[in-house]
Design a protein around this motif. Structure first.
Motif, mmCIF file in Angstrom:
data_model
loop_
_atom_site.group_PDB
_atom_site.id
_atom_site.type_symbol
_atom_site.label_atom_id
_atom_site.label_comp_id
_atom_site.label_asym_id
_atom_site.label_seq_id
_atom_site.Cartn_x
_atom_site.Cartn_y
_atom_site.Cartn_z
ATOM 1 N N SER A 164 -16.570 5.765 3.327
ATOM 2 C CA SER A 164 -15.196 5.915 3.822
ATOM 3 C C SER A 164 -14.540 4.564 4.110
ATOM 4 N N VAL A 165 -15.356 3.541 4.324
ATOM 5 C CA VAL A 165 -14.819 2.203 4.603
ATOM 6 C C VAL A 165 -13.963 1.718 3.444
ATOM 7 N N ASP A 166 -14.351 2.085 2.229
ATOM 8 C CA ASP A 166 -13.621 1.610 1.051
ATOM 9 C C ASP A 166 -12.222 2.221 0.955
ATOM 10 N N ASN A 167 -11.984 3.274 1.702
ATOM 11 C CA ASN A 167 -10.664 3.909 1.690
ATOM 12 C C ASN A 167 -9.751 3.373 2.783
ATOM 13 N N TRP A 168 -10.296 2.505 3.639
ATOM 14 C CA TRP A 168 -9.483 1.952 4.720
ATOM 15 C C TRP A 168 -8.428 1.010 4.166
ATOM 16 N N ALA A 169 -7.208 1.111 4.645
ATOM 17 C CA ALA A 169 -6.137 0.237 4.168
ATOM 18 C C ALA A 169 -4.959 0.285 5.133
ATOM 19 N N ILE A 170 -4.293 -0.861 5.258
ATOM 20 C CA ILE A 170 -3.052 -0.954 6.031
ATOM 21 C C ILE A 170 -1.945 -1.312 5.056
ATOM 22 N N SER A 171 -0.975 -0.435 4.926
ATOM 23 C CA SER A 171 0.096 -0.636 3.954
ATOM 24 C C SER A 171 0.942 -1.855 4.302
ATOM 25 N N THR A 172 1.332 -2.615 3.256
ATOM 26 C CA THR A 172 2.218 -3.767 3.433
ATOM 27 C C THR A 172 3.667 -3.414 3.096
ATOM 28 N N GLY A 173 3.863 -2.231 2.533
ATOM 29 C CA GLY A 173 5.209 -1.818 2.149
ATOM 30 C C GLY A 173 5.602 -2.259 0.750
ATOM 31 N N LEU A 174 4.745 -3.066 0.099
ATOM 32 C CA LEU A 174 5.014 -3.499 -1.268
ATOM 33 C C LEU A 174 4.478 -2.462 -2.244
ATOM 34 N N GLN A 175 5.070 -2.391 -3.446
ATOM 35 C CA GLN A 175 4.632 -1.387 -4.410
ATOM 36 C C GLN A 175 3.700 -1.956 -5.473
ATOM 37 N N VAL A 176 3.403 -3.237 -5.407
ATOM 38 C CA VAL A 176 2.563 -3.874 -6.414
ATOM 39 C C VAL A 176 1.090 -3.760 -6.019
ATOM 40 N N PRO A 177 0.242 -3.146 -6.847
ATOM 41 C CA PRO A 177 -1.189 -3.072 -6.536
ATOM 42 C C PRO A 177 -1.780 -4.456 -6.270
ATOM 43 N N ASN A 178 -2.731 -4.532 -5.361
ATOM 44 C CA ASN A 178 -3.363 -5.752 -4.856
ATOM 45 C C ASN A 178 -2.513 -6.446 -3.804
ATOM 46 N N LEU A 179 -1.248 -6.052 -3.704
ATOM 47 C CA LEU A 179 -0.374 -6.579 -2.656
ATOM 48 C C LEU A 179 0.173 -5.470 -1.774
ATOM 49 N N ASN A 180 -0.141 -4.230 -2.137
ATOM 50 C CA ASN A 180 0.448 -3.083 -1.432
ATOM 51 C C ASN A 180 -0.289 -2.717 -0.156
ATOM 52 N N ALA A 181 -1.472 -3.306 0.074
ATOM 53 C CA ALA A 181 -2.220 -2.954 1.273
ATOM 54 C C ALA A 181 -3.225 -4.047 1.630
ATOM 55 N N VAL A 182 -3.501 -4.137 2.904
ATOM 56 C CA VAL A 182 -4.615 -4.963 3.382
ATOM 57 C C VAL A 182 -5.829 -4.044 3.423
ATOM 58 N N ASP A 183 -6.748 -4.228 2.473
ATOM 59 C CA ASP A 183 -7.915 -3.361 2.377
ATOM 60 C C ASP A 183 -9.160 -4.211 2.196
ATOM 61 N N VAL A 184 -10.278 -3.563 1.863
ATOM 62 C CA VAL A 184 -11.539 -4.288 1.726
ATOM 63 C C VAL A 184 -11.455 -5.357 0.640
ATOM 64 N N GLY A 185 -10.866 -4.999 -0.513
ATOM 65 C CA GLY A 185 -10.741 -5.959 -1.603
ATOM 66 C C GLY A 185 -9.908 -7.161 -1.215
ATOM 67 N N PHE A 186 -8.788 -6.917 -0.554
ATOM 68 C CA PHE A 186 -7.913 -8.017 -0.133
ATOM 69 C C PHE A 186 -8.637 -8.918 0.857
ATOM 70 N N LEU A 187 -9.361 -8.321 1.797
ATOM 71 C CA LEU A 187 -10.096 -9.112 2.786
ATOM 72 C C LEU A 187 -11.203 -9.929 2.128
ATOM 73 N N LEU A 188 -11.800 -9.391 1.060
ATOM 74 C CA LEU A 188 -12.809 -10.157 0.328
ATOM 75 C C LEU A 188 -12.205 -11.403 -0.300
ATOM 76 N N VAL A 189 -11.024 -11.248 -0.903
ATOM 77 C CA VAL A 189 -10.347 -12.401 -1.502
ATOM 78 C C VAL A 189 -10.030 -13.443 -0.444
ATOM 79 N N VAL A 190 -9.483 -12.991 0.680
ATOM 80 C CA VAL A 190 -9.104 -13.911 1.758
ATOM 81 C C VAL A 190 -10.326 -14.633 2.320
ATOM 82 N N SER A 191 -11.413 -13.880 2.526
ATOM 83 C CA SER A 191 -12.603 -14.472 3.133
ATOM 84 C C SER A 191 -13.327 -15.424 2.187
ATOM 85 N N VAL A 192 -13.429 -15.052 0.905
ATOM 86 C CA VAL A 192 -14.188 -15.883 -0.035
ATOM 87 C C VAL A 192 -13.362 -17.056 -0.552
ATOM 88 N N VAL A 193 -12.140 -16.776 -1.017
ATOM 89 C CA VAL A 193 -11.304 -17.846 -1.563
ATOM 90 C C VAL A 193 -10.616 -18.630 -0.447
#
Length: 302
Positions: free
Chosen positions: A244-273
């Motif tokens: 269920s963790v992979d479904n966690w997300a906070i919407s950013t209001g943008l409609q572009v995928p990868n920018l539309n939510a703060v989720d696990v994938g986005f946090l991985l990019v921020v933490s690693v890069v």
């Protein structure tokens, strides 16, 4: 309907040429937005190659493997065999495998052709000669980026859903089925080559010698791959245990995928890069200054 809506919700009456163009543009969007399957790898290898040409090559080779996998994926989509993605969440296993391969590459750069646990650093008992360590560093094994691309291509997100389940089934026949995936990969490749060149030139912001830049780039790349790989694998294992963790997300209001939510994938990019990448650059630069100071001391004694 605006242009972004058109790409994300393509109409059903597209010609083959229009399907391929939409696939390519979706790939450009995918490569331009912070994606956990592409940015950490491109950043690591590009910085490690410390030149525009080397960075572009890192982005190209990674995207080459990614493109091959996407061509396979859209073929499966045409055949109706990609339904496994509708039933099973493969993010966890993909993160784990990508992390292991990253850690192997990072270990090769920093210590040799093996994986080791940094127990000596954790216990504070590490003893090393900084000059010997500088000579020991290896260049990033850039051909491994193809393997990274092949593995990362099994990650599945909004863009992959569109090309696999919407565009691929609409091509005229099986022989054309790989083309949407290939065009999507080429679009991603275009942006990854550009970003690879930009990432690589981060190493030239300071007026350093070529040897200094090589050390700084290799050390940064090694750390990002090694410790970033561990982060990827741990997150993947956590998702397997708690899907269920992979479904966690906070919407950013943008409609572009990868920018539309703060989720696990986005946090991985921020933490690693972001955190690990920039932090490693700063740490490696400080170590480089210490090494150069030690070199000057030894030269004065001799």
């Amino acid at each position: 309907m605006n242009f972004i809506d058109y790409l994300l919700n393509p109409p059903s009456n597209l010609t083959l040429a229009e399907i391929l163009l939409v696939s390519f543009l979706l790939g450009v969007m995918h490569g331009a937005t912070p994606d956990e399957h592409t940015w950490p790898i491109t950043f690591s290898y590009a910085v490690g190659k410390y030149s525009t040409r080397g960075g572009m090559k890192a982005g190209f080779l990674f995207s080459l493997g990614f493109t091959a996998q996407r061509a396979l994926l859209t073929t499966l989509g045409f055949l109706g065999l990609a339904a496994i993605y509708s039933k099973y969440n493969l993010d966890g296993p993909v993160y784990i495998v990508v992390g292991i391969v990253m850690a192997i590459a990072g270990s090769y750069i920093l210590k040799g052709k093996y994986i080791h646990l940094p127990i000596d650093k954790l216990l504070g008992s590490e003893h090393h000669d900084p000059l010997a360590e500088r000579r020991e560093l290896r260049d990033p094994p850039i051909r491994m980026t193809v393997i990274h691309g092949l593995i990362a291509g099994f990650g599945f997100g909004a863009y992959a859903s569109i090309i696999t389940f919407v565009l691929a089934p609409r091509v005229p026949g099986l022989i054309y089925a790989p083309l949407p995936g290939a065009m999507f990969g080429l679009g991603t490749m275009t942006m990854q080559v550009i970003f690879g060149a930009l990432f690589a030139n981060l190493m030239r912001l300071k007026k350093l010698t070529e040897e200094d830049i090589r050390y700084l780039g290799s050390k940064t790349a090694g750390r990002v791959l090694y410790y970033g790989g561990m982060i990827f694998s741990l997150v993947g294992a956590f998702i397997l245990l708690f899907p269920s963790v992979d479904n966690w997300a906070i919407s950013t209001g943008l409609q572009v995928p990868n920018l539309n939510a703060v989720d696990v994938g986005f946090l991985l990019v921020v933490s690693v890069v972001g955190i690990l990448g920039v932090g490693s650059m700063v740490m490696s630069y400080r170590e480089l200054m210490d090494v150069k100071k030690e070199e000057r001391k030894r030269a004065a004694v001799e």
